[in-house]
Design a protein around this motif. Structure first.
Motif, PDB file in Angstrom:
ATOM      1  N   MET A  98       0.854  -1.188   0.000  1.00  0.00           N
ATOM      2  CA  MET A  98       0.000   0.000   0.000  1.00  0.00           C
ATOM      3  C   MET A  98       0.888   1.235   0.000  1.00  0.00           C
ATOM      4  SD  MET A  98      -2.777   1.264   2.896  1.00  0.00           S
ATOM      5  CE  MET A  98      -3.973  -0.025   2.532  1.00  0.00           C
ATOM      6  N   PHE A  99       0.614   2.140  -0.950  1.00  0.00           N
ATOM      7  CA  PHE A  99       1.334   3.406  -1.024  1.00  0.00           C
ATOM      8  C   PHE A  99       0.330   4.539  -0.792  1.00  0.00           C
ATOM      9  CE2 PHE A  99       3.451   0.424  -3.941  1.00  0.00           C
ATOM     10  CZ  PHE A  99       4.696   0.359  -3.349  1.00  0.00           C
ATOM     11  N   TYR A 100       0.692   5.471   0.099  1.00  0.00           N
ATOM     12  CA  TYR A 100      -0.234   6.561   0.424  1.00  0.00           C
ATOM     13  C   TYR A 100       0.522   7.881   0.433  1.00  0.00           C
ATOM     14  CZ  TYR A 100      -3.515   9.547   2.914  1.00  0.00           C
ATOM     15  OH  TYR A 100      -4.358  10.571   3.273  1.00  0.00           O
ATOM     16  N   LEU A 101      -0.003   8.846  -0.330  1.00  0.00           N
ATOM     17  CA  LEU A 101       0.548  10.190  -0.389  1.00  0.00           C
ATOM     18  C   LEU A 101      -0.489  11.139   0.189  1.00  0.00           C
ATOM     19  CD1 LEU A 101       2.830  12.091  -1.394  1.00  0.00           C
ATOM     20  CD2 LEU A 101       1.599  12.227  -3.580  1.00  0.00           C
ATOM     21  N   SER A 102      -0.266  11.613   1.398  1.00  0.00           N
ATOM     22  CA  SER A 102      -1.275  12.425   2.090  1.00  0.00           C
ATOM     23  C   SER A 102      -1.480  13.763   1.406  1.00  0.00           C
ATOM     24  CB  SER A 102      -0.874  12.639   3.554  1.00  0.00           C
ATOM     25  OG  SER A 102       0.395  13.279   3.641  1.00  0.00           O
ATOM     26  N   GLN A 103      -0.409  14.329   0.852  1.00  0.00           N
ATOM     27  CA  GLN A 103      -0.517  15.572   0.091  1.00  0.00           C
ATOM     28  C   GLN A 103       0.745  15.743  -0.739  1.00  0.00           C
ATOM     29  OE1 GLN A 103      -0.957  18.170   3.574  1.00  0.00           O
ATOM     30  NE2 GLN A 103       1.019  19.115   3.042  1.00  0.00           N
ATOM     31  N   GLU A 109       3.985   7.140   2.083  1.00  0.00           N
ATOM     32  CA  GLU A 109       3.969   6.095   3.099  1.00  0.00           C
ATOM     33  C   GLU A 109       3.957   4.744   2.380  1.00  0.00           C
ATOM     34  OE1 GLU A 109       1.477   5.229   7.215  1.00  0.00           O
ATOM     35  OE2 GLU A 109       0.467   6.206   5.527  1.00  0.00           O
ATOM     36  N   ARG A 110       4.903   3.871   2.741  1.00  0.00           N
ATOM     37  CA  ARG A 110       5.031   2.572   2.081  1.00  0.00           C
ATOM     38  C   ARG A 110       4.770   1.474   3.094  1.00  0.00           C
ATOM     39  NH1 ARG A 110      10.334   4.826   0.441  1.00  0.00           N
ATOM     40  NH2 ARG A 110      11.317   3.006   1.439  1.00  0.00           N
TER      41      ARG A 110
END
Length: 466
Positions: A98-103, A109-110
């Motif tokens: 899961m990859f997440y880019l908050s802004q 986030e990996r």
């Protein structure tokens, strides 16, 4: 950071130095091959760098704040295969990244929702030692249901878009299986299932984009391929009147294995000779699959590729078997190769960043025809895969433009297989038309495209003149 980064820098420097002086198109010297342990260290260093640079840039460019990759053991997503450490030879159980880019501008986030932590570690080291490429966020003892844990992580971050590897056009961007997608949709519920989008631009962008550290080494990978190819087209391997085309094919396979390398397709070796033209579709000997004895006066064609350090090559060259008393190939054959070189120049001069591949195809093809060349262009992206992620510039049966794959734009920092053919009448063969089929690998930096390790500009001669 991955352990031994200083040593990895030394490896890269050595590989670059090793290439110097080995660019001659007729040099069969194979550069030294790194050990598997050295290869793993280098590949993991590249992966970490890519996750830090390529990944956030792609997510920002396409406005996607979450990307989910899901694969089960031995049923790999092509993208996930390139995101796992070198010591992970496949997904394990169900592997979820899961990859997440908050802004925009923030670090991506990996996360790994996996039974085993996804670690990069030196081969032979004890379990648990090494660098975590991903934060391990699933403890089955606390939450036995992997899908429920995925739902919790998604809900905590509340993304606007959740990209999945689905594509009706590009197989390499279509790695999520139907059963895994159905299970994910069920786990997410309607609130988040409605936010699912295609991750095609992320998947293609990740696979096609090359970083400077990779491009410092890719020319040496091509040099290795050139050296093997050239060695096979010599008297070391071929004895006219004795050696058959299939013998040369299997020599290539054995040589690749002997060096500890891989191939991604079986090599082809075919013959053109007076009054016996090659099969018109793919250049195989007159009857597809025919096994012929190589004779003096033959024009040989080889299609050959290797896989090394995770990257592929794709190369086609020609060789001429000298007749008794000859010192060079007939001028008509030399002119045919020069014509194919000219069309290579034409195609490469027309590369434009951001332009659809179909537009490049039409413009380059029109120019080649205006210069009197009977050319067919069928070039493609190259990288982790031989027929790589990215656009197709024509095909053997379509010179007007490829629907879908030809509409994809050409991006900077990408590798290419410049593949094409030109049909030329050879006077010494009674005007017989012969297809000269060349393929060489290149890199496009956004401004110019250059061959990785030069190209064939003269026919290889068998035997080599002394």
């Amino acid at each position: 950071m991955i352990r031994g980064v200083a040593a990895i820098a030394v490896l890269i420097a050595w590989l670059q130095i090793d290439t110097v002086g080995l660019r001659a198109a007729s040099d069969p010297t194979v550069p030294a091959i790194l050990s598997l342990r050295e290869q793993a260290s280098l590949r993991d260093a590249w992966l970490e760098r890519r996750l830090e640079t390529v990944l956030p840039a792609l997510m920002e460019r396409h406005g996607i704040d979450m990307w989910l990759l899901i694969a089960r053991e031995y049923n790999e997503d092509p993208v996930m295969e390139t995101m796992l450490p070198a010591t992970w030879l496949s997904a394990r159980r169900r592997t979820v990244l899961m990859f997440y880019l908050s802004q925009p501008g923030r670090e991506v986030e990996r996360l790994s929702i996996t039974y085993h932590a996804v670690r990069s570690r030196e081969a032979g080291s004890r379990e648990g030692v090494g660098s975590d490429l991903y934060q391990h966020v699933w403890a089955p003892s606390q939450q036995p249901d992997q899908w429920a844990r995925i739902r919790e992580l998604v809900a905590d971050r509340d993304p606007r878009k959740i990209a999945l590897n689905r594509s009706s056009v590009f197989p390499l961007a279509d790695g999520l299986t139907a059963s895994e997608e159905a299970a994910l949709v069920n786990a997410l519920g309607e609130r988040y299932a409605t936010r699912l989008v295609s991750g095609e631009p992320l998947a293609l962008g990740w696979l096609e984009t090359r970083i400077p550290e990779e491009m410092a080494v890719y020319p040496t990978i091509q040099r290795v391929a050139h050296a093997i190819l050239i060695e096979g087209l010599s008297e070391r391997v071929i004895t006219p009147g004795v050696t058959r085309t299939i013998d040369v094919q299997w020599w290539y396979r054995e040589r690749i294995r002997e060096l500890g390398l891989e191939t991604w397709f079986h090599p082809s070796v075919s013959i053109d000779r007076p009054q016996e033209p090659a099969h018109v579709s793919y250049g195989r000997s007159k009857v597809p699959g025919m096994d012929l004895v190589i004779q003096p006066g033959d024009l040989l064609h080889v299609d050959f590729g290797i896989k090394y350090l995770g990257f592929t090559t794709d190369t086609q060259n020609h060789a001429y078997v000298l007749r008794p008393g000859e010192a060079d190939a007939p001028e008509g054959l030399q002119a045919g190769l020069a014509a194919a070189n000219r069309v290579q120049d034409t195609l490469m001069a027309n590369f434009r960043a951001g332009e659809a591949a179909n537009d490049l195809l039409v413009r380059a093809g029109t120019q080649a025809r205006s210069e009197g060349f009977a050319a067919t262009i069928y070039s493609h992206a190259l990288g982790y895969h031989g027929h790589g992620a990215g656009p197709w510039i024509g095909s053997t049966d379509n010179q007007k433009g490829i629907p879908g794959a030809g509409e994809y734009p050409i991006h900077p920092n990408t590798a290419w297989s410049i593949e094409l053919s030109v049909e030329v009448a050879v006077p010494e063969w009674g005007g017989q038309k012969v297809r000269f089929r060349l393929e060489e690998d290149a890199y496009f930096d956004g401004q110019a495209i250059r061959f990785l390790d030069g190209r064939q500009k003269k026919l290889h001669l068998i035997p080599r003149p002394r």
